[in-house]
Design a protein around this motif. Structure first.
Motif, PDB file in Angstrom:
ATOM      1  N   ASP A 254       1.389  -1.541   0.224  1.00  0.00           N
ATOM      2  CA  ASP A 254       0.316   0.474  -0.069  1.00  0.00           C
ATOM      3  C   ASP A 254       0.976   1.182   0.401  1.00  0.00           C
ATOM      4  N   LEU A 255       1.205   1.759  -0.758  1.00  0.00           N
ATOM      5  CA  LEU A 255       2.051   2.937  -1.378  1.00  0.00           C
ATOM      6  C   LEU A 255       1.211   4.476  -0.264  1.00  0.00           C
ATOM      7  N   ALA A 256      -0.121   3.910  -0.074  1.00  0.00           N
ATOM      8  CA  ALA A 256      -0.185   5.376   0.362  1.00  0.00           C
ATOM      9  C   ALA A 256       0.117   4.794   2.398  1.00  0.00           C
ATOM     10  N   SER A 257      -0.099   3.630   3.037  1.00  0.00           N
ATOM     11  CA  SER A 257       0.689   3.764   4.105  1.00  0.00           C
ATOM     12  C   SER A 257       1.688   3.102   4.136  1.00  0.00           C
ATOM     13  N   ASP A 258       2.449   2.254   3.152  1.00  0.00           N
ATOM     14  CA  ASP A 258       3.394   2.346   2.731  1.00  0.00           C
ATOM     15  C   ASP A 258       3.868   0.749   3.752  1.00  0.00           C
ATOM     16  N   THR A 259       2.794   0.499   3.939  1.00  0.00           N
ATOM     17  CA  THR A 259       2.735  -1.203   4.173  1.00  0.00           C
ATOM     18  C   THR A 259       2.496  -2.252   3.153  1.00  0.00           C
ATOM     19  N   VAL A 260       3.121  -3.681   4.104  1.00  0.00           N
ATOM     20  CA  VAL A 260       3.414  -4.914   2.781  1.00  0.00           C
ATOM     21  C   VAL A 260       2.986  -5.442   3.895  1.00  0.00           C
ATOM     22  N   SER A 261       1.418  -5.916   2.841  1.00  0.00           N
ATOM     23  CA  SER A 261       1.305  -7.525   3.229  1.00  0.00           C
ATOM     24  C   SER A 261       1.519  -8.763   3.871  1.00  0.00           C
ATOM     25  N   GLU A 262       0.916  -9.852   4.237  1.00  0.00           N
ATOM     26  CA  GLU A 262       1.871 -10.973   4.931  1.00  0.00           C
ATOM     27  C   GLU A 262       1.761 -11.932   3.353  1.00  0.00           C
ATOM     28  N   ALA A 263       2.667 -13.062   3.203  1.00  0.00           N
ATOM     29  CA  ALA A 263       2.697 -13.639   2.012  1.00  0.00           C
ATOM     30  C   ALA A 263       1.804 -14.413   1.937  1.00  0.00           C
ATOM     31  N   VAL A 264       1.034 -14.154   0.631  1.00  0.00           N
ATOM     32  CA  VAL A 264       0.132 -15.914   0.002  1.00  0.00           C
ATOM     33  C   VAL A 264       0.873 -16.645  -0.632  1.00  0.00           C
ATOM     34  N   LYS A 265       1.720 -17.826  -0.373  1.00  0.00           N
ATOM     35  CA  LYS A 265       1.890 -18.922  -1.785  1.00  0.00           C
ATOM     36  C   LYS A 265       1.046 -19.112  -2.481  1.00  0.00           C
ATOM     37  N   LEU A 266       1.730 -18.264  -4.315  1.00  0.00           N
ATOM     38  CA  LEU A 266       0.997 -18.624  -5.413  1.00  0.00           C
ATOM     39  C   LEU A 266       0.922 -20.504  -5.449  1.00  0.00           C
ATOM     40  N   SER A 267      -0.139 -20.823  -6.356  1.00  0.00           N
ATOM     41  CA  SER A 267       0.062 -22.249  -6.885  1.00  0.00           C
ATOM     42  C   SER A 267       0.374 -22.786  -8.026  1.00  0.00           C
ATOM     43  N   TYR A 268       1.414 -22.503  -8.831  1.00  0.00           N
ATOM     44  CA  TYR A 268       1.462 -22.832  -9.537  1.00  0.00           C
ATOM     45  C   TYR A 268       2.918 -22.895  -9.457  1.00  0.00           C
ATOM     46  N   PRO A 269       3.859 -23.886 -10.032  1.00  0.00           N
ATOM     47  CA  PRO A 269       4.864 -24.530 -10.025  1.00  0.00           C
ATOM     48  C   PRO A 269       6.699 -23.731 -10.858  1.00  0.00           C
ATOM     49  N   PRO A 270       7.088 -23.162  -9.482  1.00  0.00           N
ATOM     50  CA  PRO A 270       7.427 -22.147  -9.413  1.00  0.00           C
ATOM     51  C   PRO A 270       9.309 -22.590 -10.032  1.00  0.00           C
ATOM     52  N   GLU A 271       9.241 -24.066  -9.911  1.00  0.00           N
ATOM     53  CA  GLU A 271      10.451 -24.775 -10.813  1.00  0.00           C
ATOM     54  C   GLU A 271       9.951 -25.550 -12.119  1.00  0.00           C
ATOM     55  N   GLN A 272       8.669 -24.950 -12.545  1.00  0.00           N
ATOM     56  CA  GLN A 272       8.370 -25.442 -14.284  1.00  0.00           C
ATOM     57  C   GLN A 272       8.299 -23.969 -14.722  1.00  0.00           C
ATOM     58  N   GLU A 273       7.811 -23.147 -14.139  1.00  0.00           N
ATOM     59  CA  GLU A 273       7.318 -22.253 -14.626  1.00  0.00           C
ATOM     60  C   GLU A 273       7.523 -20.427 -13.961  1.00  0.00           C
ATOM     61  N   ALA A 274       8.731 -19.072 -14.805  1.00  0.00           N
ATOM     62  CA  ALA A 274       9.073 -18.137 -14.406  1.00  0.00           C
ATOM     63  C   ALA A 274       7.674 -17.172 -14.734  1.00  0.00           C
ATOM     64  N   PRO A 275       7.719 -16.627 -13.267  1.00  0.00           N
ATOM     65  CA  PRO A 275       6.583 -14.857 -13.665  1.00  0.00           C
ATOM     66  C   PRO A 275       7.158 -14.605 -14.945  1.00  0.00           C
ATOM     67  N   THR A 276       6.783 -13.196 -15.491  1.00  0.00           N
ATOM     68  CA  THR A 276       7.553 -12.844 -16.121  1.00  0.00           C
ATOM     69  C   THR A 276       6.004 -11.223 -16.970  1.00  0.00           C
ATOM     70  N   ARG A 277       5.037 -11.382 -16.223  1.00  0.00           N
ATOM     71  CA  ARG A 277       4.009  -9.870 -16.409  1.00  0.00           C
ATOM     72  C   ARG A 277       2.369 -10.775 -14.974  1.00  0.00           C
ATOM     73  N   ILE A 278       2.572  -9.091 -14.809  1.00  0.00           N
ATOM     74  CA  ILE A 278       1.117  -9.654 -13.413  1.00  0.00           C
ATOM     75  C   ILE A 278       0.538  -8.304 -14.017  1.00  0.00           C
ATOM     76  N   THR A 279      -0.849  -8.132 -13.393  1.00  0.00           N
ATOM     77  CA  THR A 279      -1.774  -7.086 -14.213  1.00  0.00           C
ATOM     78  C   THR A 279      -3.344  -7.568 -12.988  1.00  0.00           C
ATOM     79  N   TRP A 280      -3.592  -6.364 -12.697  1.00  0.00           N
ATOM     80  CA  TRP A 280      -4.622  -6.973 -11.747  1.00  0.00           C
ATOM     81  C   TRP A 280      -6.116  -6.419 -13.200  1.00  0.00           C
ATOM     82  N   GLU A 281      -7.637  -6.946 -12.535  1.00  0.00           N
ATOM     83  CA  GLU A 281      -8.107  -7.426 -13.182  1.00  0.00           C
ATOM     84  C   GLU A 281      -8.820  -6.215 -12.674  1.00  0.00           C
ATOM     85  N   SER A 282     -10.712  -5.499 -13.137  1.00  0.00           N
ATOM     86  CA  SER A 282     -11.221  -4.894 -12.461  1.00  0.00           C
ATOM     87  C   SER A 282     -11.543  -5.906 -11.590  1.00  0.00           C
TER      88      SER A 282
END
Length: 334
Positions: A254-282
């Motif tokens: 959160d840019l306004a409060s300068d706070t970082v959330s707790e980490a949430v595990k993503l359910s894709y296999p990082p040893e097989q897939e490398a993240p390249t792009r992320i966007t929020w949806e509506s």
């Protein structure tokens, strides 16, 4: 305290309605771009770009962009045949932006309508002293805005946000690097390195006003990809460093409060897939693009995932093979 960087906003209406770009037509399986690519050719043990730019569509067919510049022109007017000119696809796959061969102008192609329209006013041409490879292009996810980042040696050439509907141009100081549009294109997130060697994020609205500015913690600045939400303050970041163990993680900042959330595990296999792009949806969902590589590190396929930021569930929404022997390739939103 870090001073906010100045922001010069110029709403320059296009001189004629013919210069404006209508809203993108509804993309379908027959005209939605999955990725852009350019073939590579080996000549005397050297690898060069060759052929034409292509868009692989969702139905598996290729659209050859015969009018798109392949070999960029340098600042001194020479043609560089060891590099490729920039290209970009909107996150929804409905539009592509590139330099046109016939006149060297930056144009936007609407894939559904089949129209090709130059950008309005000065946005269609390179500033004096810059070559085609001295810029970067990025669409908003819905294809309504285009960001043009200029990389001049002095860092003073102002970047431009083009409203493709109204033709308005908004300019940002050259030292700011574009990081993300909000999903609807109302906000743009930029970054810069401060004199203290820290990273400052700033958010600007469509009127050119700076609405957020913050020196961000290293867990945000040292990880990627990142994305700005429609609220103009929430940034999603994928964490793939030592803290991830066997799972990639997602945090929100959160840019306004300068706070970082707790980490949430993503359910894709990082040893097989490398993240390249992320966007929020509506709304509150996220779209994550990853790619898979072979043993030599060559990308062989791309995966599009829908991410729940609360649970980390990353369900596969699409996947496709990437052609081999390419000079370069670009996903929607890249």
């Amino acid at each position: 305290m870090i001073k906010s960087r100045g922001f010069a906003a110029l709403a320059l209406a296009a001189a004629a309605s013919s210069m404006l770009i209508a809203g993108p037509a509804q993309a379908t399986a027959t005209n939605e771009a999955r990725y852009a690519w350019l073939k590579g050719c080996e000549v005397k043990n050297s690898f060069f770009p060759c052929g034409s730019w292509n868009l692989t569509l969702r139905n598996g067919k290729n659209l050859v962009l015969k009018d798109a510049v392949v070999f960029p022109t340098t600042a001194d007017g020479k043609v560089d045949k060891q590099a490729s000119a920039p290209i970009a696809i909107s996150g929804n796959g409905a539009r592509a932006a590139y330099f046109r061969k016939s006149d060297g102008k930056l144009v936007v192609r609407d894939l559904a309508a089949g129209t090709v329209t130059p950008l309005p006013g000065s946005a269609a041409k390179l500033p004096r002293g810059l070559g085609m490879i001295d810029i970067d292009l990025a669409f908003s996810a819905n294809g309504t805005k285009l960001f043009i980042d200029y990389f001049d040696e002095a860092g003073t050439a102002k970047s431009v946000v083009v409203d493709l509907g109204s033709g308005a141009l908004t300019r940002i100081n050259g030292a700011e690097m574009m990081q993300s549009f909000s999903p609807d294109g109302s906000f743009v997130l930029t970054s810069r390195i401060t004199s203290d060697n820290t990273t400052e994020f700033a958010v600007y609205d469509s009127a050119g006003n700076e609405v957020q500015s913050q020196v961000v913690p290293q867990v945000v600045s040292n990880n990627a990809p990142i994305a700005l939400n429609d609220d103009g303050t929430t940034v999603a970041v994928v964490i793939t460093g030592p803290e991830t163990t066997s799972k990639a993680r997602l945090r929100t900042y959160d840019l306004a409060s300068d706070t970082v959330s707790e980490a949430v595990k993503l359910s894709y296999p990082p040893e097989q897939e490398a993240p390249t792009r992320i966007t929020w949806e509506s709304g509150d969902g996220l779209t994550l693009w990853t790619f898979r590589s072979d043993a030599e590190g060559n990308p062989v396929s791309a995966v599009k995932r829908r991410v729940n930021p609360d649970t980390g569930a990353a369900k596969k929404a699409d996947s496709f093979k990437i052609k081999q022997g390419l000079w370069t390739w670009w996903l929607p939103g890249d």
